[in-house]
Design a protein around this motif. Structure first.
Motif, PDB file in Angstrom:
ATOM      1  N   UNK A  64       0.802  -1.221   0.000  1.00  0.00           N
ATOM      2  CA  UNK A  64       0.000   0.000   0.000  1.00  0.00           C
ATOM      3  C   UNK A  64       0.837   1.274   0.000  1.00  0.00           C
ATOM      4  N   UNK A  65       2.110   1.170  -0.358  1.00  0.00           N
ATOM      5  CA  UNK A  65       3.006   2.329  -0.345  1.00  0.00           C
ATOM      6  C   UNK A  65       2.976   3.111  -1.648  1.00  0.00           C
ATOM      7  N   UNK A  66       4.075   3.793  -1.917  1.00  0.00           N
ATOM      8  CA  UNK A  66       4.127   4.697  -3.070  1.00  0.00           C
ATOM      9  C   UNK A  66       3.926   3.955  -4.397  1.00  0.00           C
ATOM     10  N   UNK A  67       4.534   2.767  -4.519  1.00  0.00           N
ATOM     11  CA  UNK A  67       4.516   2.048  -5.801  1.00  0.00           C
ATOM     12  C   UNK A  67       3.103   1.563  -6.142  1.00  0.00           C
ATOM     13  N   UNK A  68       2.471   0.858  -5.212  1.00  0.00           N
ATOM     14  CA  UNK A  68       1.109   0.358  -5.495  1.00  0.00           C
ATOM     15  C   UNK A  68       0.119   1.505  -5.670  1.00  0.00           C
ATOM     16  N   UNK A  69       0.247   2.516  -4.827  1.00  0.00           N
ATOM     17  CA  UNK A  69      -0.699   3.633  -4.901  1.00  0.00           C
ATOM     18  C   UNK A  69      -0.555   4.364  -6.236  1.00  0.00           C
ATOM     19  N   UNK A  85      -1.211   8.124   3.477  1.00  0.00           N
ATOM     20  CA  UNK A  85      -0.279   8.697   4.461  1.00  0.00           C
ATOM     21  C   UNK A  85       1.136   8.179   4.222  1.00  0.00           C
ATOM     22  N   UNK A  86       2.054   8.646   5.042  1.00  0.00           N
ATOM     23  CA  UNK A  86       3.414   8.115   5.047  1.00  0.00           C
ATOM     24  C   UNK A  86       3.534   7.261   6.299  1.00  0.00           C
ATOM     25  N   UNK A  87       3.513   5.936   6.122  1.00  0.00           N
ATOM     26  CA  UNK A  87       3.400   5.020   7.247  1.00  0.00           C
ATOM     27  C   UNK A  87       4.699   4.262   7.455  1.00  0.00           C
ATOM     28  N   UNK A  88       5.233   4.337   8.658  1.00  0.00           N
ATOM     29  CA  UNK A  88       6.518   3.688   8.968  1.00  0.00           C
ATOM     30  C   UNK A  88       6.346   2.174   9.061  1.00  0.00           C
ATOM     31  N   UNK A 107       2.064  -6.591  11.995  1.00  0.00           N
ATOM     32  CA  UNK A 107       3.385  -6.505  12.641  1.00  0.00           C
ATOM     33  C   UNK A 107       4.158  -5.300  12.105  1.00  0.00           C
ATOM     34  N   UNK A 108       4.034  -5.084  10.806  1.00  0.00           N
ATOM     35  CA  UNK A 108       4.814  -4.010  10.169  1.00  0.00           C
ATOM     36  C   UNK A 108       4.278  -2.649  10.580  1.00  0.00           C
ATOM     37  N   UNK A 109       2.955  -2.549  10.649  1.00  0.00           N
ATOM     38  CA  UNK A 109       2.307  -1.333  11.155  1.00  0.00           C
ATOM     39  C   UNK A 109       0.856  -1.706  11.457  1.00  0.00           C
ATOM     40  N   UNK A 110       0.324  -1.250  12.600  1.00  0.00           N
ATOM     41  CA  UNK A 110      -1.073  -1.610  12.938  1.00  0.00           C
ATOM     42  C   UNK A 110      -2.066  -1.177  11.862  1.00  0.00           C
ATOM     43  N   UNK A 111      -1.690  -0.189  11.030  1.00  0.00           N
ATOM     44  CA  UNK A 111      -2.585   0.260   9.960  1.00  0.00           C
ATOM     45  C   UNK A 111      -2.713  -0.773   8.846  1.00  0.00           C
ATOM     46  N   UNK A 112      -1.793  -1.751   8.819  1.00  0.00           N
ATOM     47  CA  UNK A 112      -1.862  -2.796   7.782  1.00  0.00           C
ATOM     48  C   UNK A 112      -1.175  -2.418   6.489  1.00  0.00           C
ATOM     49  N   UNK A 113      -0.686  -1.197   6.400  1.00  0.00           N
ATOM     50  CA  UNK A 113       0.055  -0.751   5.211  1.00  0.00           C
ATOM     51  C   UNK A 113       1.359  -0.095   5.669  1.00  0.00           C
TER      52      UNK A 113
END
Ligand SMILES: [Zn+2]
Length: 267
Positions: free
Chosen positions: A169-174, A191-194, A221-227
């Motif tokens: 869900x980062x820059x590439x997919x979006x 957003x910018x998600x760590x 695990x990577x981020x509670x937001x799932x992305x």
């Protein structure tokens, strides 16, 4: 791109399929996912990207090589995205059985070449297992194309951090979704998600979510937001460049799968 005009397997008659098999056509199976992609992207993201890349690759190729696209397997292994409403997943055993059965059907229709076009990271393991089994038991050439494993040129300007950590869900997919299905992107929620991977890189030597020493992770695990990643930096222009880049690589994979001399495989 209008996917109606792609050479779909299911639009032909049985006799026409037999004729294509006789010409050594490549059977192409799109594999993806229906899974959560955060607040800014739809569940169908991987499916849309996979079909978008296939459409763009198809436009780059002429009539040859002969190829047919099987009905997409858009629900496969998304176990790492469970716990979020909307994720659909098969158990790995079910997904592997499905791939195996589709491969057997393709082989018994007379085809010798199968290309798995996968647009979801969680499917790589079943692709490897099915491909080897179909090679062993059916004598099929099974090639695999995963767009996300293809190297990116520097001139696209995607930061190394994003390439390494913007896994979902980062820059590439979006960006690709902005190019392929802009109406489905909620850019105001991007957003910018760590990622946990960035924290680990500060303290551990090699262990990270993906890489030479990796661990199995759940998206939460990577981020509670799932992305994870900088979805906010995505643009349609970048998306168009990414689609063109990956489509070039996919077109080459189709040509290579067709051009491979099957006589080079052991009997
Ligand atoms: Zn995805």
């Amino acid at each position: 791109m209008d996917t109606e005009s792609l050479p779909w397997w299911q639009t032909l008659t049985s006799r026409e399929i037999a004729a294509r098999a006789g010409r050594g056509a490549v059977a192409i199976l799109p594999l993806s996912a229906i899974e959560q992609h955060g607040p800014h992207l739809p569940l169908e993201t991987d499916h849309r990207i996979g079909l978008g890349l296939l459409g763009a690759a198809h436009a780059r190729l002429g009539e040859e090589p002969a190829r047919l696209i099987l009905p997409p397997m858009c629900v496969a292994t998304s176990n790492e995205h469970t716990g979020f409403p909307g994720t659909l997943t098969l158990r790995p055993e079910t997904a592997l059985d499905t791939l195996r059965d589709l491969g057997h059907s393709v082989a018994s229709s007379g085809f010798r070449r199968l290309l798995l076009v996968n647009s979801h990271g969680g499917n790589t393991a079943i692709c490897d297992l099915a491909a080897l089994e179909l090679r062993q038991q059916q004598g099929l050439l099974v090639a695999k194309h995963h767009y996300f494993l293809q190297p990116l040129p520097d001139d696209l300007g995607i930061p190394a951090r994003e390439q390494r950590h913007g896994l979902h869900g980062g820059q590439i997919e979006t960006a690709m979704m902005l190019a392929l299905a802009p109406d489905r992107v909620h850019l105001d929620a991007a957003a910018n998600t760590a990622s946990l991977g960035e924290t680990l890189a500060d303290t551990l030597e090699h262990l990270e979510p993906e890489g030479r020493v990796a661990f199995a992770w759940m998206a939460r695990d990577l981020n509670p937001a799932g992305v994870v990643g900088n979805a906010g930096a995505a643009t349609e222009k970048l998306g168009r460049a990414l689609v063109a880049h990956y489509a070039e690589s996919l077109a080459a994979a189709i040509r290579d799968t067709a051009g491979f001399d099957l006589g080079q495989l052991a009997p």
